[in-house]
Design a protein around this motif. Structure first.
Motif, PDB file in Angstrom:
ATOM      1  N   ARG A   1      -6.842   7.929   1.019  1.00  0.00           N
ATOM      2  CA  ARG A   1      -7.960   8.443   1.821  1.00  0.00           C
ATOM      3  C   ARG A   1      -7.640   8.194   3.290  1.00  0.00           C
ATOM      4  NH1 ARG A   1     -12.682  10.107   0.494  1.00  0.00           N
ATOM      5  NH2 ARG A   1     -12.575   9.170  -1.566  1.00  0.00           N
ATOM      6  N   VAL A   2      -7.862   9.211   4.110  1.00  0.00           N
ATOM      7  CA  VAL A   2      -7.648   9.095   5.551  1.00  0.00           C
ATOM      8  C   VAL A   2      -8.959   8.619   6.164  1.00  0.00           C
ATOM      9  CG1 VAL A   2      -6.978  10.301   7.652  1.00  0.00           C
ATOM     10  CG2 VAL A   2      -5.944  10.947   5.467  1.00  0.00           C
ATOM     11  N   THR A   3      -8.960   7.398   6.682  1.00  0.00           N
ATOM     12  CA  THR A   3     -10.216   6.795   7.141  1.00  0.00           C
ATOM     13  C   THR A   3     -10.355   6.741   8.653  1.00  0.00           C
ATOM     14  OG1 THR A   3      -9.230   4.594   7.020  1.00  0.00           O
ATOM     15  CG2 THR A   3     -10.410   5.363   5.063  1.00  0.00           C
ATOM     16  N   ALA A   4      -9.287   7.076   9.378  1.00  0.00           N
ATOM     17  CA  ALA A   4      -9.343   6.998  10.838  1.00  0.00           C
ATOM     18  C   ALA A   4      -8.873   8.307  11.463  1.00  0.00           C
ATOM     19  CB  ALA A   4      -8.468   5.848  11.343  1.00  0.00           C
ATOM     20  N   ALA A   5      -9.562   8.713  12.515  1.00  0.00           N
ATOM     21  CA  ALA A   5      -9.150   9.909  13.249  1.00  0.00           C
ATOM     22  C   ALA A   5      -7.864   9.616  14.015  1.00  0.00           C
ATOM     23  CB  ALA A   5     -10.257  10.326  14.218  1.00  0.00           C
ATOM     24  N   GLY A   6      -7.121  10.666  14.288  1.00  0.00           N
ATOM     25  CA  GLY A   6      -5.905  10.536  15.082  1.00  0.00           C
ATOM     26  C   GLY A   6      -4.693  11.054  14.351  1.00  0.00           C
TER      27      GLY A   6
ATOM     28  N   HIS B   1      13.772   6.407   2.073  1.00  0.00           N
ATOM     29  CA  HIS B   1      14.562   7.459   2.706  1.00  0.00           C
ATOM     30  C   HIS B   1      13.920   7.782   4.065  1.00  0.00           C
ATOM     31  CE1 HIS B   1      14.673   7.952  -1.738  1.00  0.00           C
ATOM     32  NE2 HIS B   1      15.983   7.885  -1.488  1.00  0.00           N
ATOM     33  N   PRO B   2      14.215   6.985   5.098  1.00  0.00           N
ATOM     34  CA  PRO B   2      13.540   7.106   6.396  1.00  0.00           C
ATOM     35  C   PRO B   2      13.688   8.462   7.088  1.00  0.00           C
ATOM     36  CG  PRO B   2      14.769   5.046   6.261  1.00  0.00           C
ATOM     37  CD  PRO B   2      15.131   5.848   5.060  1.00  0.00           C
ATOM     38  N   SER B   3      14.639   9.287   6.642  1.00  0.00           N
ATOM     39  CA  SER B   3      14.755  10.623   7.239  1.00  0.00           C
ATOM     40  C   SER B   3      13.644  11.549   6.735  1.00  0.00           C
ATOM     41  CB  SER B   3      16.123  11.231   6.940  1.00  0.00           C
ATOM     42  OG  SER B   3      16.275  11.428   5.542  1.00  0.00           O
ATOM     43  N   MET B   4      12.958  11.168   5.680  1.00  0.00           N
ATOM     44  CA  MET B   4      11.825  11.943   5.163  1.00  0.00           C
ATOM     45  C   MET B   4      10.582  11.544   5.962  1.00  0.00           C
ATOM     46  SD  MET B   4      12.460  11.596   1.054  1.00  0.00           S
ATOM     47  CE  MET B   4      10.885  12.371   0.671  1.00  0.00           C
ATOM     48  N   LYS B   5      10.073  12.498   6.753  1.00  0.00           N
ATOM     49  CA  LYS B   5       8.962  12.200   7.659  1.00  0.00           C
ATOM     50  C   LYS B   5       7.885  13.272   7.574  1.00  0.00           C
ATOM     51  CE  LYS B   5      12.072  10.007  10.930  1.00  0.00           C
ATOM     52  NZ  LYS B   5      12.634  10.027  12.274  1.00  0.00           N
ATOM     53  N   GLY B   6       6.686  12.891   7.986  1.00  0.00           N
ATOM     54  CA  GLY B   6       5.576  13.825   8.054  1.00  0.00           C
ATOM     55  C   GLY B   6       4.509  13.304   8.998  1.00  0.00           C
ATOM     56  N   THR B   7       3.505  14.139   9.227  1.00  0.00           N
ATOM     57  CA  THR B   7       2.401  13.778  10.109  1.00  0.00           C
ATOM     58  C   THR B   7       1.083  14.292   9.527  1.00  0.00           C
ATOM     59  OG1 THR B   7       3.821  13.956  12.057  1.00  0.00           O
ATOM     60  CG2 THR B   7       1.444  14.004  12.442  1.00  0.00           C
ATOM     61  N   VAL B   8       0.095  13.408   9.510  1.00  0.00           N
ATOM     62  CA  VAL B   8      -1.285  13.778   9.169  1.00  0.00           C
ATOM     63  C   VAL B   8      -2.087  13.643  10.449  1.00  0.00           C
ATOM     64  CG1 VAL B   8      -3.347  13.118   7.897  1.00  0.00           C
ATOM     65  CG2 VAL B   8      -1.111  13.019   6.774  1.00  0.00           C
ATOM     66  N   THR B   9      -2.794  14.693  10.829  1.00  0.00           N
ATOM     67  CA  THR B   9      -3.685  14.637  11.982  1.00  0.00           C
ATOM     68  C   THR B   9      -5.115  14.759  11.459  1.00  0.00           C
ATOM     69  OG1 THR B   9      -1.998  15.666  13.366  1.00  0.00           O
ATOM     70  CG2 THR B   9      -4.259  15.654  14.215  1.00  0.00           C
ATOM     71  N   ALA B  10      -5.926  13.739  11.730  1.00  0.00           N
ATOM     72  CA  ALA B  10      -7.306  13.694  11.233  1.00  0.00           C
ATOM     73  C   ALA B  10      -8.272  13.785  12.401  1.00  0.00           C
ATOM     74  CB  ALA B  10      -7.531  12.407  10.461  1.00  0.00           C
TER      75      ALA B  10
END
Length: 100
Positions: free
Chosen positions: A76-81, A90-99
């Motif tokens: 669950r995404v509980t904070a905005a940002g 595998h640190p080359s695997m990356k992503g971004t969630v913007t809430a």
């Protein structure tokens, strides 16, 4: 007129429901790698690779833990940002969630 006003007031009084989102882990990538969500939404990460993976937010806001092949975890995404995440194996695997 009074019925319309009553319906409008009821609509405003109803609780907002969180949405669910899905991210597939396949081919050593997160798909989608960028996700826009609302605060309170959930994200289910499903590992479609033969290797184990994680989806771990760099700010500590969420972590799926170790996901074996074929396993899923929901966070669950509980904070905005902006919440950048990666696979701890595998640190080359990356992503971004913007809430918001």
């Amino acid at each position: 007129m009074r019925i319309a006003l009553t319906l409008a007031m009821l609509a405003l009084a109803l609780p907002a429901y969180a949405a669910g989102h899905a991210v597939q882990i396949k081919g050593m990538k997160f798909s989608p790698a960028r996700l826009a969500v609302a605060t309170g939404d959930t994200i289910t990460f499903t590992n479609g690779d033969s290797k184990r993976h994680t989806a771990t937010a760099l700010d500590g806001s969420f972590d799926t833990g170790r996901l074996a092949a074929g396993k899923s975890a929901t966070v669950r995404v509980t904070a905005a940002g902006k919440h950048d995440f990666k696979c701890m194996f595998h640190p080359s695997m990356k992503g971004t969630v913007t809430a918001k």
